[in-house]
Design a protein around this motif. Structure first.
Motif, PDB file in Angstrom:
ATOM      1  N   ALA A   1       8.180  10.630  -1.989  1.00 26.57           N
ATOM      2  CA  ALA A   1       8.082  10.934  -3.413  1.00 26.57           C
ATOM      3  C   ALA A   1       6.937  11.891  -3.694  1.00 26.57           C
ATOM      4  N   GLN A   2       5.813  11.698  -3.010  1.00 28.57           N
ATOM      5  CA  GLN A   2       4.688  12.621  -3.165  1.00 28.57           C
ATOM      6  C   GLN A   2       5.069  14.031  -2.715  1.00 28.57           C
ATOM      7  N   ALA A   3       5.785  14.125  -1.598  1.00 36.34           N
ATOM      8  CA  ALA A   3       6.200  15.435  -1.099  1.00 36.34           C
ATOM      9  C   ALA A   3       7.125  16.134  -2.096  1.00 36.34           C
ATOM     10  N   GLU A   4       8.066  15.389  -2.657  1.00 33.74           N
ATOM     11  CA  GLU A   4       8.961  15.975  -3.660  1.00 33.74           C
ATOM     12  C   GLU A   4       8.172  16.417  -4.890  1.00 33.74           C
ATOM     13  N   TYR A   5       7.186  15.640  -5.261  1.00 37.70           N
ATOM     14  CA  TYR A   5       6.370  15.982  -6.427  1.00 37.70           C
ATOM     15  C   TYR A   5       5.587  17.270  -6.179  1.00 37.70           C
ATOM     16  N   LEU A   6       4.975  17.370  -5.006  1.00 34.81           N
ATOM     17  CA  LEU A   6       4.175  18.552  -4.687  1.00 34.81           C
ATOM     18  C   LEU A   6       5.035  19.809  -4.592  1.00 34.81           C
ATOM     19  N   HIS A   7       6.314  19.656  -4.243  1.00 34.75           N
ATOM     20  CA  HIS A   7       7.225  20.797  -4.178  1.00 34.75           C
ATOM     21  C   HIS A   7       7.872  21.099  -5.534  1.00 34.75           C
TER      22      HIS A   7
ATOM     23  N   ALA B   1       0.838  -1.193   0.000  1.00 34.50           N
ATOM     24  CA  ALA B   1       0.000   0.000   0.000  1.00 34.50           C
ATOM     25  C   ALA B   1       0.870   1.238   0.000  1.00 34.50           C
ATOM     26  N   PRO B   2       0.795   2.083  -1.039  1.00 35.62           N
ATOM     27  CA  PRO B   2       1.673   3.246  -1.124  1.00 35.62           C
ATOM     28  C   PRO B   2       1.486   4.216   0.020  1.00 35.62           C
ATOM     29  N   GLU B   3       0.201   4.304   0.523  1.00 36.18           N
ATOM     30  CA  GLU B   3      -0.022   5.261   1.594  1.00 36.18           C
ATOM     31  C   GLU B   3       0.707   4.862   2.873  1.00 36.18           C
ATOM     32  N   GLN B   4       1.090   3.591   2.971  1.00 41.86           N
ATOM     33  CA  GLN B   4       1.814   3.131   4.145  1.00 41.86           C
ATOM     34  C   GLN B   4       3.319   3.094   3.897  1.00 41.86           C
ATOM     35  N   SER B   5       3.741   3.475   2.706  1.00 42.59           N
ATOM     36  CA  SER B   5       5.152   3.433   2.353  1.00 42.59           C
ATOM     37  C   SER B   5       5.779   4.799   2.591  1.00 42.59           C
ATOM     38  N   ALA B   6       6.815   4.823   3.410  1.00 41.57           N
ATOM     39  CA  ALA B   6       7.500   6.090   3.684  1.00 41.57           C
ATOM     40  C   ALA B   6       8.147   6.627   2.414  1.00 41.57           C
ATOM     41  N   GLU B   7       8.653   5.726   1.573  1.00 40.94           N
ATOM     42  CA  GLU B   7       9.286   6.165   0.329  1.00 40.94           C
ATOM     43  C   GLU B   7       8.274   6.835  -0.591  1.00 40.94           C
ATOM     44  N   PHE B   8       7.073   6.272  -0.665  1.00 43.78           N
ATOM     45  CA  PHE B   8       6.057   6.861  -1.536  1.00 43.78           C
ATOM     46  C   PHE B   8       5.607   8.216  -1.013  1.00 43.78           C
ATOM     47  N   VAL B   9       5.472   8.335   0.301  1.00 43.93           N
ATOM     48  CA  VAL B   9       5.102   9.617   0.895  1.00 43.93           C
ATOM     49  C   VAL B   9       6.159  10.672   0.586  1.00 43.93           C
TER      50      VAL B   9
ATOM     51  N   ASN C   1       9.948  19.185  -7.146  1.00 41.78           N
ATOM     52  CA  ASN C   1      11.276  18.569  -7.281  1.00 41.78           C
ATOM     53  C   ASN C   1      11.123  17.293  -8.108  1.00 41.78           C
ATOM     54  N   TRP C   2      10.976  17.469  -9.425  1.00 45.79           N
ATOM     55  CA  TRP C   2      10.600  16.359 -10.286  1.00 45.79           C
ATOM     56  C   TRP C   2      11.620  15.230 -10.276  1.00 45.79           C
ATOM     57  N   PHE C   3      12.887  15.563 -10.361  1.00 48.27           N
ATOM     58  CA  PHE C   3      13.904  14.521 -10.497  1.00 48.27           C
ATOM     59  C   PHE C   3      14.139  13.783  -9.173  1.00 48.27           C
ATOM     60  N   ALA C   4      13.980  14.492  -8.058  1.00 45.75           N
ATOM     61  CA  ALA C   4      14.066  13.807  -6.766  1.00 45.75           C
ATOM     62  C   ALA C   4      12.895  12.843  -6.602  1.00 45.75           C
ATOM     63  N   ALA C   5      11.713  13.284  -7.010  1.00 45.31           N
ATOM     64  CA  ALA C   5      10.534  12.408  -6.949  1.00 45.31           C
ATOM     65  C   ALA C   5      10.717  11.205  -7.868  1.00 45.31           C
ATOM     66  N   GLU C   6      11.268  11.440  -9.047  1.00 46.92           N
ATOM     67  CA  GLU C   6      11.479  10.346  -9.994  1.00 46.92           C
ATOM     68  C   GLU C   6      12.451   9.314  -9.434  1.00 46.92           C
ATOM     69  N   ALA C   7      13.508   9.764  -8.792  1.00 42.07           N
ATOM     70  CA  ALA C   7      14.485   8.834  -8.226  1.00 42.07           C
ATOM     71  C   ALA C   7      13.845   7.942  -7.165  1.00 42.07           C
ATOM     72  N   LYS C   8      13.022   8.528  -6.312  1.00 43.71           N
ATOM     73  CA  LYS C   8      12.366   7.745  -5.258  1.00 43.71           C
ATOM     74  C   LYS C   8      11.350   6.771  -5.855  1.00 43.71           C
ATOM     75  N   LEU C   9      10.628   7.212  -6.872  1.00 42.53           N
ATOM     76  CA  LEU C   9       9.630   6.340  -7.491  1.00 42.53           C
ATOM     77  C   LEU C   9      10.293   5.171  -8.224  1.00 42.53           C
ATOM     78  N   LEU C  10      11.408   5.436  -8.883  1.00 41.00           N
ATOM     79  CA  LEU C  10      12.122   4.349  -9.554  1.00 41.00           C
ATOM     80  C   LEU C  10      12.644   3.325  -8.555  1.00 41.00           C
ATOM     81  N   ALA C  11      13.073   3.808  -7.379  1.00 37.09           N
ATOM     82  CA  ALA C  11      13.529   2.882  -6.337  1.00 37.09           C
ATOM     83  C   ALA C  11      12.368   2.022  -5.839  1.00 37.09           C
ATOM     84  N   ILE C  12      11.196   2.632  -5.706  1.00 39.00           N
ATOM     85  CA  ILE C  12      10.011   1.876  -5.279  1.00 39.00           C
ATOM     86  C   ILE C  12       9.660   0.815  -6.313  1.00 39.00           C
TER      87      ILE C  12
END
Length: 209
Positions: free
Chosen positions: A94-100, A84-92, A102-113
């Motif tokens: 990535a969402q925070a980076e996306y909302l700010h 469940a992504p909502e329970q994943s600290a990495e996904f949270v 920070n596209w490439f930081a969000a992309e790096a976290k999402l690729l790791a997930i």
């Protein structure tokens, strides 16, 4: 969903197909080799090991196969269930980076997930949005095509269609902008030529006076 469950009838194939587990792939290959060996020993060269031994091996293979089928169906739910992504600290994060923004930081976290959980539909959908925001529309469309093949993406049908529409609009808008720019570039030399002619005409008129 029933079609996907067919993989449970071959030993090792559920883990290899749904999770890409190497040891499960080796198990599936071993089962294939065992079946080929028994078929050869039964119908091609029965004198290899004797009829009684072949029957014993077939019986043992049937027992192991039945156990593997039951175990495959039992573990199927855990194999296809994404974390469940909502329970994943990495996904949270990535969402925070996306909302700010920070596209490439969000992309790096999402690729790791997705490397750990390739069937995480929500993480892949957010990655598509990141690719769209960074104007990488072709990779975004490829990711959407991959996402549509996942059974875990069924609850996200509307969001997938919306992302595809936004990407298609962005591509069309980009092509329109490039066409306008080309028109301007083509018109500018013509305007300069007209201006040059008018200037020369004015100069010649001054000399005539």
């Amino acid at each position: 969903m029933l079609g996907v469950r067919v993989v449970c009838f071959w030993p090792g194939l559920p883990g290899a197909w749904l999770r890409g587990r190497v040891h499960q792939l080796f198990l599936a290959l071993l089962a294939t080799w065992a079946v080929c060996f028994l078929l050869l020993a039964t119908y091609v060269w029965p004198e290899w090991i004797g009829l009684a031994t072949v029957r014993t091996l077939w019986f043992a293979a049937a027992i192991v196969w039945l156990f593997s089928v039951v175990f495959g169906h039992w573990q199927y739910g855990s194999l296809v269930r994404s974390h469940a992504p909502e329970q994943s600290a990495e996904f949270v994060q990535a969402q925070a980076e996306y909302l700010h923004g920070n596209w490439f930081a969000a992309e790096a976290k999402l690729l790791a997930i997705l490397q750990d959980e390739p069937r995480d539909a929500e993480a892949m959908l957010l990655l598509v949005s990141v690719l769209r925001q960074t104007r990488r529309w072709r990779p975004a469309l490829r990711r959407l095509n991959q996402l549509e093949l996942l059974e875990t993406a069924q609850p996200w049908h509307y969001e997938i269609a919306r992302e595809k529409l936004l990407i298609e609009r962005a591509i069309a808008g980009s092509m329109g902008t490039e066409a306008d720019t080309n028109d301007v570039n083509e018109t500018t030399p013509e305007l300069e030529a007209v201006s040059s002619v008018e200037t020369e005409a004015g100069e010649n008129s001054g000399y005539d006076a």
